[in-house]
Design an enzyme around this catalytic site. Sequence first.
Site, PDB file in Angstrom:
ATOM      1  N   SER A 126      -9.874  -2.660   5.590  1.00 49.10           N
ATOM      2  CA  SER A 126      -8.981  -2.845   4.452  1.00 49.10           C
ATOM      3  C   SER A 126      -9.476  -3.985   3.568  1.00 49.10           C
ATOM      4  O   SER A 126     -10.096  -4.944   4.058  1.00 49.10           O
ATOM      5  CB  SER A 126      -7.597  -3.190   4.995  1.00 49.10           C
ATOM      6  OG  SER A 126      -6.802  -3.738   3.981  1.00 49.10           O
ATOM      7  N   TYR A 150      -1.933  -8.380  10.229  1.00 50.22           N
ATOM      8  CA  TYR A 150      -2.552  -7.053  10.065  1.00 50.22           C
ATOM      9  C   TYR A 150      -4.022  -7.198   9.658  1.00 50.22           C
ATOM     10  O   TYR A 150      -4.918  -6.624  10.275  1.00 50.22           O
ATOM     11  CB  TYR A 150      -1.757  -6.260   9.014  1.00 50.22           C
ATOM     12  CG  TYR A 150      -2.467  -5.031   8.493  1.00 50.22           C
ATOM     13  CD1 TYR A 150      -2.564  -3.887   9.283  1.00 50.22           C
ATOM     14  CD2 TYR A 150      -3.041  -5.002   7.220  1.00 50.22           C
ATOM     15  CE1 TYR A 150      -3.226  -2.747   8.814  1.00 50.22           C
ATOM     16  CE2 TYR A 150      -3.686  -3.886   6.738  1.00 50.22           C
ATOM     17  CZ  TYR A 150      -3.773  -2.753   7.542  1.00 50.22           C
ATOM     18  OH  TYR A 150      -4.432  -1.637   7.068  1.00 50.22           O
ATOM     19  N   LYS A 154      -7.842  -6.211  11.475  1.00 49.22           N
ATOM     20  CA  LYS A 154      -8.904  -5.411  10.841  1.00 49.22           C
ATOM     21  C   LYS A 154     -10.232  -6.169  10.891  1.00 49.22           C
ATOM     22  O   LYS A 154     -11.276  -5.595  11.183  1.00 49.22           O
ATOM     23  CB  LYS A 154      -8.540  -5.077   9.386  1.00 49.22           C
ATOM     24  CG  LYS A 154      -7.401  -4.099   9.252  1.00 49.22           C
ATOM     25  CD  LYS A 154      -7.836  -2.703   9.644  1.00 49.22           C
ATOM     26  CE  LYS A 154      -6.690  -1.738   9.772  1.00 49.22           C
ATOM     27  NZ  LYS A 154      -7.037  -0.454  10.372  1.00 49.22           N
TER      28      LYS A 154
HETATM   29  P1  NAD Z   1      -0.654   6.385   8.696  1.00 49.38           P
HETATM   30  O1  NAD Z   1       0.372   5.594   9.405  1.00 49.38           O
HETATM   31  O2  NAD Z   1      -0.211   7.461   7.787  1.00 49.38           O
HETATM   32  O3  NAD Z   1      -1.666   7.026   9.764  1.00 49.38           O
HETATM   33  C1  NAD Z   1      -2.018   6.388  10.960  1.00 49.38           C
HETATM   34  C2  NAD Z   1      -1.909   7.418  12.078  1.00 49.38           C
HETATM   35  O4  NAD Z   1      -2.244   6.781  13.322  1.00 49.38           O
HETATM   36  C3  NAD Z   1      -0.496   7.973  12.234  1.00 49.38           C
HETATM   37  O5  NAD Z   1      -0.537   9.375  12.246  1.00 49.38           O
HETATM   38  C4  NAD Z   1      -0.004   7.405  13.552  1.00 49.38           C
HETATM   39  O6  NAD Z   1       0.871   8.287  14.230  1.00 49.38           O
HETATM   40  C5  NAD Z   1      -1.318   7.200  14.303  1.00 49.38           C
HETATM   41  N1  NAD Z   1      -1.226   6.166  15.336  1.00 49.38           N
HETATM   42  C6  NAD Z   1      -0.614   4.946  15.254  1.00 49.38           C
HETATM   43  N2  NAD Z   1      -0.740   4.289  16.411  1.00 49.38           N
HETATM   44  C7  NAD Z   1      -1.462   5.079  17.238  1.00 49.38           C
HETATM   45  C8  NAD Z   1      -1.921   4.950  18.574  1.00 49.38           C
HETATM   46  N3  NAD Z   1      -1.616   3.855  19.309  1.00 49.38           N
HETATM   47  N4  NAD Z   1      -2.629   5.956  19.128  1.00 49.38           N
HETATM   48  C9  NAD Z   1      -2.906   7.072  18.409  1.00 49.38           C
HETATM   49  N5  NAD Z   1      -2.495   7.255  17.143  1.00 49.38           N
HETATM   50  C10 NAD Z   1      -1.787   6.275  16.550  1.00 49.38           C
HETATM   51  O7  NAD Z   1      -1.607   5.353   7.938  1.00 49.38           O
HETATM   52  P2  NAD Z   1      -2.748   5.632   6.868  1.00 49.38           P
HETATM   53  O8  NAD Z   1      -2.288   5.140   5.569  1.00 49.38           O
HETATM   54  O9  NAD Z   1      -3.226   7.017   6.998  1.00 49.38           O
HETATM   55  O10 NAD Z   1      -3.846   4.608   7.404  1.00 49.38           O
HETATM   56  C11 NAD Z   1      -4.950   5.025   8.189  1.00 49.38           C
HETATM   57  C12 NAD Z   1      -5.792   3.812   8.514  1.00 49.38           C
HETATM   58  O11 NAD Z   1      -6.244   3.197   7.308  1.00 49.38           O
HETATM   59  C13 NAD Z   1      -5.041   2.721   9.292  1.00 49.38           C
HETATM   60  O12 NAD Z   1      -5.905   2.172  10.255  1.00 49.38           O
HETATM   61  C14 NAD Z   1      -4.710   1.706   8.208  1.00 49.38           C
HETATM   62  O13 NAD Z   1      -4.604   0.407   8.748  1.00 49.38           O
HETATM   63  C15 NAD Z   1      -5.915   1.827   7.296  1.00 49.38           C
HETATM   64  N6  NAD Z   1      -5.641   1.391   5.903  1.00 49.38           N
HETATM   65  C16 NAD Z   1      -4.608   1.965   5.217  1.00 49.38           C
HETATM   66  C17 NAD Z   1      -4.336   1.541   3.913  1.00 49.38           C
HETATM   67  C18 NAD Z   1      -3.192   2.139   3.124  1.00 49.38           C
HETATM   68  O14 NAD Z   1      -2.781   1.519   2.140  1.00 49.38           O
HETATM   69  N7  NAD Z   1      -2.662   3.308   3.493  1.00 49.38           N
HETATM   70  C19 NAD Z   1      -5.116   0.554   3.301  1.00 49.38           C
HETATM   71  C20 NAD Z   1      -6.168  -0.001   4.034  1.00 49.38           C
HETATM   72  C21 NAD Z   1      -6.422   0.444   5.341  1.00 49.38           C
HETATM   73  N1  UFG Z   2       5.471  -3.822  -4.973  1.00 50.68           N
HETATM   74  C1  UFG Z   2       6.639  -3.977  -5.668  1.00 50.68           C
HETATM   75  N2  UFG Z   2       7.759  -3.377  -5.185  1.00 50.68           N
HETATM   76  C2  UFG Z   2       7.766  -2.629  -4.044  1.00 50.68           C
HETATM   77  C3  UFG Z   2       6.551  -2.472  -3.337  1.00 50.68           C
HETATM   78  C4  UFG Z   2       5.422  -3.098  -3.823  1.00 50.68           C
HETATM   79  O1  UFG Z   2       6.688  -4.642  -6.703  1.00 50.68           O
HETATM   80  O2  UFG Z   2       8.831  -2.117  -3.650  1.00 50.68           O
HETATM   81  C5  UFG Z   2       4.238  -4.444  -5.505  1.00 50.68           C
HETATM   82  C6  UFG Z   2       3.656  -5.484  -4.566  1.00 50.68           C
HETATM   83  O3  UFG Z   2       4.205  -6.747  -4.832  1.00 50.68           O
HETATM   84  C7  UFG Z   2       2.163  -5.395  -4.896  1.00 50.68           C
HETATM   85  C8  UFG Z   2       1.959  -3.954  -5.362  1.00 50.68           C
HETATM   86  O4  UFG Z   2       3.255  -3.437  -5.631  1.00 50.68           O
HETATM   87  O5  UFG Z   2       1.883  -6.231  -5.961  1.00 50.68           O
HETATM   88  C9  UFG Z   2       1.302  -3.092  -4.305  1.00 50.68           C
HETATM   89  O6  UFG Z   2       2.005  -3.277  -3.082  1.00 50.68           O
HETATM   90  P1  UFG Z   2       1.799  -2.349  -1.821  1.00 50.68           P
HETATM   91  O7  UFG Z   2       2.744  -2.802  -0.759  1.00 50.68           O
HETATM   92  O8  UFG Z   2       1.838  -0.908  -2.214  1.00 50.68           O
HETATM   93  O9  UFG Z   2       0.278  -2.644  -1.399  1.00 50.68           O
HETATM   94  P2  UFG Z   2      -0.448  -4.020  -1.057  1.00 50.68           P
HETATM   95  O10 UFG Z   2      -1.390  -4.279  -2.171  1.00 50.68           O
HETATM   96  O11 UFG Z   2       0.493  -5.081  -0.706  1.00 50.68           O
HETATM   97  O12 UFG Z   2      -1.223  -3.666   0.298  1.00 50.68           O
HETATM   98  C10 UFG Z   2      -1.729  -2.380   0.585  1.00 50.68           C
HETATM   99  C11 UFG Z   2      -1.449  -1.994   2.032  1.00 50.68           C
HETATM  100  C12 UFG Z   2      -2.268  -2.794   2.981  1.00 50.68           C
HETATM  101  C13 UFG Z   2      -3.698  -2.762   2.606  1.00 50.68           C
HETATM  102  C14 UFG Z   2      -3.897  -3.164   1.187  1.00 50.68           C
HETATM  103  C15 UFG Z   2      -5.333  -2.938   0.841  1.00 50.68           C
HETATM  104  O13 UFG Z   2      -0.082  -2.163   2.331  1.00 50.68           O
HETATM  105  O14 UFG Z   2      -2.154  -2.217   4.264  1.00 50.68           O
HETATM  106  O15 UFG Z   2      -3.096  -2.350   0.334  1.00 50.68           O
HETATM  107  O16 UFG Z   2      -5.588  -3.368  -0.424  1.00 50.68           O
HETATM  108  F1  UFG Z   2      -4.417  -3.570   3.398  1.00 50.68           F
END
Ligand code: NAD
Ligand code: UFG
Length: 340
Positions: A126, A150, A154
């Site tokens: 991330s 978190y 990572k």
């Molecule tokens: P998500 O929650 O939709 O998907 C994660 C999946 O992992 C889920 O289906 C959940 O059931 C499964 N899971 C959780 N714990 C588990 C375990 N112990 N064993 C097996 N399966 C498990 O999340 P996502 O948005 O698809 O994120 C996927 C990956 O990308 C994550 O590692 C997350 O940290 C990373 N990531 C996500 C974002 C974002 O904004 N969505 C940003 C940066 C990194």
């Molecule tokens: N925000 C609002 N109102 C809300 C939700 C979010 O104003 O109800 C704002 C936040 O303050 C931020 C922006 O929208 O400025 C984006 O917020 P998100 O929570 O959607 O995303 P973040 O940038 O905080 O973080 C996300 C994921 C992390 C990941 C990161 C990677 O939550 O897991 O992106 O860039 F690591």
Amino acid sequence: MNILVTGALGYIGSNTTIKLIESGYKLYLLDNLHNSSIDTLNKIEKITKKKQTFIEADIRDHNEINNILKKYKIETIFHFAGLKSVKESENSPEKYFEVNFEGSKNLIDGLNLQKIKKKIFIFSSSACVYGNPKKLPYKEDHPLSPENAYGKTKLKVELYLKQTSLSNTNWQAIALRYFNPIGAHSSGFLGDNPLNDTPENLMPYISRVALGKLTHLEIFGSDYDTNDGTPVRDYIHIEDLAEGHLAAFNFLKNKKNDVYEEINLGKGKGYSVLELVETFQKINKINIPYEFSKRRLGDISKYYADVEKSKNLLGWKTKKTLEEMCKSSWEFEKKLKENE
Ligand code: NAD
Ligand code: UFG
């Protein structure tokens, strides 16, 4: 090639799974359904018209993970499984350590034990590993100083993957640092659908306000040092992000030597919260009531990716616009409602 996809039924995992199946790969899909539903498996099979092998398992279960890797002779792992709430990670850092770090370690150690010529590991990292920006855009060699539990998990996985892959042979590994994925698959079936009623992330929150399930959006802060005072992020369409994984996989497959890389997957352009809300309203012709509230603890004012490395090494860049991201998010939310 035997490929395991962990977290395959989640938001990013399911969208990447579709691209991999469409490219002809046979996959083993693993998830413990903590934040996803088995219905996503049906959707994947419906979209691809192919039956899939699903394994319900927890990545924390060391013995079971080893058995699965051996049984299916796994050579490549796309590792998406994990917990992703910044807020929850601050309240339960041990849980995040167990799932995100120890779960990942089980997969890395297990793959390391496999007697195969090439071990490929693609890890969902991330942008939050960078922490407070010293210089923007974030380049991959920017200092790493995650602000929350978190992000720390990572970074710890990245370091363990780097150490394991560099101190053993036959390893090819990439940590992909995602920026802010939004949007949904073009079928309208696979998008970000957090199981909690009040989403933490911006786009699922906006979509639920659009549906009328939530009354209004709270914008966390209007006094940031940005053009309109609201924070700036690098939003990336989920389909672009999924294709970035395919590009990373192709890059590794074509390499003869061992590899370890960290690569940003972003658009390389920042948009403010207000710009995103306004784009959503305009493209979907729907009003999103919002109010400004105080800053959310730990939020960074502004960040976006340097995308040179992904362009040069992977030959990949994003194609989709912010409008397309907003449109597909709304299409997905409406479909969910229809099927409730
Ligand atoms: P998500 O929650 O939709 O998907 C994660 C999946 O992992 C889920 O289906 C959940 O059931 C499964 N899971 C959780 N714990 C588990 C375990 N112990 N064993 C097996 N399966 C498990 O999340 P996502 O948005 O698809 O994120 C996927 C990956 O990308 C994550 O590692 C997350 O940290 C990373 N990531 C996500 C974002 C974002 O904004 N969505 C940003 C940066 C990194
Ligand atoms: N925000 C609002 N109102 C809300 C939700 C979010 O104003 O109800 C704002 C936040 O303050 C931020 C922006 O929208 O400025 C984006 O917020 P998100 O929570 O959607 O995303 P973040 O940038 O905080 O973080 C996300 C994921 C992390 C990941 C990161 C990677 O939550 O897991 O992106 O860039 F690591």
